[in-house]
Design a protein around this motif. Structure first.
Motif, PDB file in Angstrom:
ATOM      1  N   ALA A   1       5.914   9.749 -10.772  1.00  0.00           N
ATOM      2  CA  ALA A   1       6.991  10.499 -10.118  1.00  0.00           C
ATOM      3  C   ALA A   1       7.955   9.515  -9.464  1.00  0.00           C
ATOM      4  O   ALA A   1       8.025   9.426  -8.227  1.00  0.00           O
ATOM      5  CB  ALA A   1       6.407  11.456  -9.092  1.00  0.00           C
ATOM      6  N   PRO A   2       8.718   8.770 -10.258  1.00  0.00           N
ATOM      7  CA  PRO A   2       9.566   7.695  -9.730  1.00  0.00           C
ATOM      8  C   PRO A   2      10.689   8.150  -8.810  1.00  0.00           C
ATOM      9  O   PRO A   2      11.216   7.353  -8.030  1.00  0.00           O
ATOM     10  CB  PRO A   2      10.120   7.038 -11.006  1.00  0.00           C
ATOM     11  CG  PRO A   2      10.100   8.131 -12.032  1.00  0.00           C
ATOM     12  CD  PRO A   2       8.858   8.919 -11.720  1.00  0.00           C
ATOM     13  N   ASN A   3      11.059   9.431  -8.901  1.00  0.00           N
ATOM     14  CA  ASN A   3      12.174   9.928  -8.098  1.00  0.00           C
ATOM     15  C   ASN A   3      11.736  10.727  -6.872  1.00  0.00           C
ATOM     16  O   ASN A   3      12.575  11.245  -6.142  1.00  0.00           O
ATOM     17  CB  ASN A   3      13.072  10.808  -8.978  1.00  0.00           C
ATOM     18  CG  ASN A   3      13.589  10.066 -10.190  1.00  0.00           C
ATOM     19  OD1 ASN A   3      14.082   8.947 -10.076  1.00  0.00           O
ATOM     20  ND2 ASN A   3      13.471  10.662 -11.368  1.00  0.00           N
TER      21      ASN A   3
ATOM     22  N   VAL B   1      -1.617   5.603  -4.837  1.00  0.00           N
ATOM     23  CA  VAL B   1      -0.185   5.653  -4.529  1.00  0.00           C
ATOM     24  C   VAL B   1       0.652   5.090  -5.678  1.00  0.00           C
ATOM     25  O   VAL B   1       1.705   5.640  -6.030  1.00  0.00           O
ATOM     26  CB  VAL B   1       0.102   4.887  -3.222  1.00  0.00           C
ATOM     27  CG1 VAL B   1       1.600   4.787  -2.981  1.00  0.00           C
ATOM     28  CG2 VAL B   1      -0.574   5.583  -2.047  1.00  0.00           C
ATOM     29  N   ALA B   2       0.179   4.002  -6.286  1.00  0.00           N
ATOM     30  CA  ALA B   2       0.913   3.386  -7.392  1.00  0.00           C
ATOM     31  C   ALA B   2       1.004   4.339  -8.581  1.00  0.00           C
ATOM     32  O   ALA B   2       2.036   4.406  -9.265  1.00  0.00           O
ATOM     33  CB  ALA B   2       0.246   2.077  -7.803  1.00  0.00           C
ATOM     34  N   MET B   3      -0.072   5.084  -8.845  1.00  0.00           N
ATOM     35  CA  MET B   3      -0.056   6.051  -9.945  1.00  0.00           C
ATOM     36  C   MET B   3       0.987   7.125  -9.700  1.00  0.00           C
ATOM     37  O   MET B   3       1.772   7.474 -10.587  1.00  0.00           O
ATOM     38  CB  MET B   3      -1.438   6.682 -10.106  1.00  0.00           C
ATOM     39  CG  MET B   3      -1.538   7.722 -11.226  1.00  0.00           C
ATOM     40  SD  MET B   3      -1.027   9.420 -10.740  1.00  0.00           S
ATOM     41  CE  MET B   3      -2.400   9.881  -9.675  1.00  0.00           C
ATOM     42  N   ILE B   4       1.016   7.658  -8.481  1.00  0.00           N
ATOM     43  CA  ILE B   4       1.980   8.710  -8.161  1.00  0.00           C
ATOM     44  C   ILE B   4       3.405   8.170  -8.234  1.00  0.00           C
ATOM     45  O   ILE B   4       4.310   8.823  -8.765  1.00  0.00           O
ATOM     46  CB  ILE B   4       1.694   9.296  -6.767  1.00  0.00           C
ATOM     47  CG1 ILE B   4       0.318   9.970  -6.756  1.00  0.00           C
ATOM     48  CG2 ILE B   4       2.772  10.305  -6.374  1.00  0.00           C
ATOM     49  CD1 ILE B   4      -0.136  10.412  -5.384  1.00  0.00           C
TER      50      ILE B   4
ATOM     51  N   GLU C   1       9.135  13.032 -13.682  1.00  0.00           N
ATOM     52  CA  GLU C   1      10.415  12.521 -13.178  1.00  0.00           C
ATOM     53  C   GLU C   1      11.161  13.556 -12.339  1.00  0.00           C
ATOM     54  O   GLU C   1      12.043  13.203 -11.552  1.00  0.00           O
ATOM     55  CB  GLU C   1      11.289  12.059 -14.345  1.00  0.00           C
ATOM     56  CG  GLU C   1      11.655  13.167 -15.311  1.00  0.00           C
ATOM     57  CD  GLU C   1      12.547  12.684 -16.442  1.00  0.00           C
ATOM     58  OE1 GLU C   1      12.975  13.527 -17.251  1.00  0.00           O
ATOM     59  OE2 GLU C   1      12.821  11.478 -16.498  1.00  0.00           O
ATOM     60  N   HIS C   2      10.800  14.834 -12.505  1.00  0.00           N
ATOM     61  CA  HIS C   2      11.472  15.884 -11.738  1.00  0.00           C
ATOM     62  C   HIS C   2      10.742  16.231 -10.445  1.00  0.00           C
ATOM     63  O   HIS C   2      11.206  17.091  -9.689  1.00  0.00           O
ATOM     64  CB  HIS C   2      11.634  17.137 -12.595  1.00  0.00           C
ATOM     65  CG  HIS C   2      12.545  16.955 -13.763  1.00  0.00           C
ATOM     66  ND1 HIS C   2      13.872  16.620 -13.623  1.00  0.00           N
ATOM     67  CD2 HIS C   2      12.307  17.024 -15.104  1.00  0.00           C
ATOM     68  CE1 HIS C   2      14.424  16.519 -14.822  1.00  0.00           C
ATOM     69  NE2 HIS C   2      13.502  16.750 -15.731  1.00  0.00           N
ATOM     70  N   THR C   3       9.598  15.610 -10.198  1.00  0.00           N
ATOM     71  CA  THR C   3       8.899  15.842  -8.939  1.00  0.00           C
ATOM     72  C   THR C   3       9.758  15.321  -7.792  1.00  0.00           C
ATOM     73  O   THR C   3      10.193  14.168  -7.811  1.00  0.00           O
ATOM     74  CB  THR C   3       7.534  15.135  -8.921  1.00  0.00           C
ATOM     75  OG1 THR C   3       6.764  15.572 -10.051  1.00  0.00           O
ATOM     76  CG2 THR C   3       6.776  15.447  -7.641  1.00  0.00           C
TER      77      THR C   3
ATOM     78  N   ASN D   1       4.016  -0.019  -1.571  1.00  0.00           N
ATOM     79  CA  ASN D   1       4.746   0.827  -2.517  1.00  0.00           C
ATOM     80  C   ASN D   1       6.005   1.456  -1.925  1.00  0.00           C
ATOM     81  O   ASN D   1       6.645   2.288  -2.567  1.00  0.00           O
ATOM     82  CB  ASN D   1       3.826   1.924  -3.037  1.00  0.00           C
ATOM     83  CG  ASN D   1       2.711   1.391  -3.912  1.00  0.00           C
ATOM     84  OD1 ASN D   1       2.892   1.195  -5.113  1.00  0.00           O
ATOM     85  ND2 ASN D   1       1.554   1.134  -3.316  1.00  0.00           N
ATOM     86  N   GLY D   2       6.334   1.083  -0.692  1.00  0.00           N
ATOM     87  CA  GLY D   2       7.564   1.564  -0.084  1.00  0.00           C
ATOM     88  C   GLY D   2       7.584   3.039   0.203  1.00  0.00           C
ATOM     89  O   GLY D   2       8.613   3.712   0.004  1.00  0.00           O
ATOM     90  N   ILE D   3       6.461   3.597   0.665  1.00  0.00           N
ATOM     91  CA  ILE D   3       6.432   5.018   1.011  1.00  0.00           C
ATOM     92  C   ILE D   3       6.115   5.172   2.493  1.00  0.00           C
ATOM     93  O   ILE D   3       5.672   4.233   3.152  1.00  0.00           O
ATOM     94  CB  ILE D   3       5.422   5.808   0.143  1.00  0.00           C
ATOM     95  CG1 ILE D   3       3.981   5.466   0.541  1.00  0.00           C
ATOM     96  CG2 ILE D   3       5.645   5.529  -1.329  1.00  0.00           C
ATOM     97  CD1 ILE D   3       2.975   6.355  -0.138  1.00  0.00           C
ATOM     98  N   THR D   4       6.337   6.361   2.992  1.00  0.00           N
ATOM     99  CA  THR D   4       6.241   6.613   4.433  1.00  0.00           C
ATOM    100  C   THR D   4       4.841   7.053   4.837  1.00  0.00           C
ATOM    101  O   THR D   4       4.262   7.962   4.237  1.00  0.00           O
ATOM    102  CB  THR D   4       7.243   7.703   4.843  1.00  0.00           C
ATOM    103  OG1 THR D   4       8.567   7.272   4.495  1.00  0.00           O
ATOM    104  CG2 THR D   4       7.172   7.966   6.347  1.00  0.00           C
ATOM    105  N   PHE D   5       4.316   6.417   5.878  1.00  0.00           N
ATOM    106  CA  PHE D   5       3.056   6.842   6.480  1.00  0.00           C
ATOM    107  C   PHE D   5       3.403   7.756   7.654  1.00  0.00           C
ATOM    108  O   PHE D   5       4.175   7.390   8.531  1.00  0.00           O
ATOM    109  CB  PHE D   5       2.257   5.630   6.975  1.00  0.00           C
ATOM    110  CG  PHE D   5       0.972   6.001   7.676  1.00  0.00           C
ATOM    111  CD1 PHE D   5      -0.171   6.286   6.953  1.00  0.00           C
ATOM    112  CD2 PHE D   5       0.912   6.067   9.064  1.00  0.00           C
ATOM    113  CE1 PHE D   5      -1.353   6.638   7.585  1.00  0.00           C
ATOM    114  CE2 PHE D   5      -0.259   6.410   9.713  1.00  0.00           C
ATOM    115  CZ  PHE D   5      -1.398   6.700   8.971  1.00  0.00           C
ATOM    116  N   VAL D   6       2.825   8.958   7.657  1.00  0.00           N
ATOM    117  CA  VAL D   6       3.104   9.937   8.700  1.00  0.00           C
ATOM    118  C   VAL D   6       1.915   9.981   9.659  1.00  0.00           C
ATOM    119  O   VAL D   6       0.871  10.557   9.351  1.00  0.00           O
ATOM    120  CB  VAL D   6       3.346  11.347   8.111  1.00  0.00           C
ATOM    121  CG1 VAL D   6       3.719  12.326   9.229  1.00  0.00           C
ATOM    122  CG2 VAL D   6       4.441  11.300   7.046  1.00  0.00           C
ATOM    123  N   GLY D   7       2.057   9.348  10.806  1.00  0.00           N
ATOM    124  CA  GLY D   7       0.983   9.327  11.783  1.00  0.00           C
ATOM    125  C   GLY D   7       0.718  10.709  12.367  1.00  0.00           C
ATOM    126  O   GLY D   7       1.630  11.515  12.521  1.00  0.00           O
TER     127      GLY D   7
END
Length: 285
Positions: free
Chosen positions: A184-186, A177-180, A149-151, A213-219
């Motif tokens: 690490a929800p925060n 990605v779902a595992m991470i 949770e602190h990640t 999962n609502g995360i950013t893809f960095v091209g």
């Protein structure tokens, strides 16, 4: 007399069993440490946390993240780190960088230390074991304990070693990605596009997992555009190894990795997407 002999034999058996159990326990512990070291490439923050882990040889329970630090967890392959040092590469950092501080992870970590008011810790994990596995989901549990949770920040650089077992790419990236995200929800999670020989099916699987999962893809287009001419290392390039000596790259696989300019370019693309105190660096420009 017979009773006495039987008693001695019984004690010997118990002693043998206890020693055997201890031996099994020590073997299992050694195996666990070996497997952990295969994944945990290095601590790159340079704080007492790194030194304590080296001297005490304890698990991550001894170095738990907290809200007093800004904790950055990095997953990647040889572009990010190299667990096995040998005759073709001489460090445990991003391959072909001329020194430890020149790979993209150290550049990002240094930038974070300048921007953050809290102390910054950086943990680097080798993801190649996951990349080459026939059953990637079985490998995931080996990484779960490194997130919490602190990640605060996670970057994922992967795909270059995936040549087989592509029929499960969508679910593999989704589950990674779902595992991470769960562990690490925060954390802000950034998925890097491939930087070497990108593959459309791998990039598509990455983007689907990011969207789900609502995360950013960095091209990595800015890097790839000038990769061959500007950002690729070369045979004969000089690098400083972990032994402090100068070494000459003489292996084509190593030479295919980013040089210092390439590492800087990768770090720039990632830094543009990092959010510090709810404000994006990209928005500040």
């Amino acid at each position: 007399m017979r009773r006495g002999i039987n008693r001695i034999l019984a004690l010997l058996c118990v002693s043998f069993l206890l020693c055997g159990c201890q031996g099994v326990k020590e073997t299992e512990t050694a195996k666990a440490i070996e497997e952990e070291e295969e994944i945990r490439a290095a601590f790159t923050d340079g704080t007492e946390r790194e030194e304590r882990e080296k001297t005490e040889k304890k698990s991550l329970d001894a170095i738990t993240a907290s809200d007093e630090t800004y904790d950055y967890v990095v997953l990647g392959n040889s572009v990010t780190c190299s667990v096995a040092e040998g005759t073709i590469w001489w460090g445990n950092w991003g391959m072909a960088a001329t020194s430890k501080d020149k790979d993209y992870v150290h550049l990002i970590s240094s930038w974070l230390k300048e921007e953050m008011e809290r102390p910054v810790t950086t943990m680097v994990l080798d993801l190649k074991k996951w990349e080459v596995s026939q059953n990637r989901d079985e490998i995931l549990e080996k990484y779960e304990g490194y997130f919490g949770e602190h990640t605060d920040l996670v970057t994922i650089q992967t795909g270059e070693n995936i040549t087989d077992f592509k029929d499960t790419l969508d679910s593999d990236y989704q589950n990674l990605v779902a595992m991470i995200r769960k562990k690490a929800p925060n954390a802000q999670i950034l998925m890097l596009g491939e930087v070497l020989w990108p593959s459309e099916d791998i990039e598509a699987a990455k983007k689907k997992a990011c969207e789900a999962n609502g995360i950013t893809f960095v091209g990595m287009e800015a890097f790839l555009k000038d990769y061959q001419e500007v950002y690729r290392s070369s045979i004969g390039a000089q690098v400083t190894g972990a032994d402090g000596k100068m070494h000459k790259i003489n292996d084509e696989a190593v030479a295919a990795h980013p040089n210092d300019k390439g590492m800087a370019c990768i770090s720039e693309q990632v830094i543009k997407q990092i959010t510090i105190e709810n404000q994006s660096v990209q928005d500040e420009e």
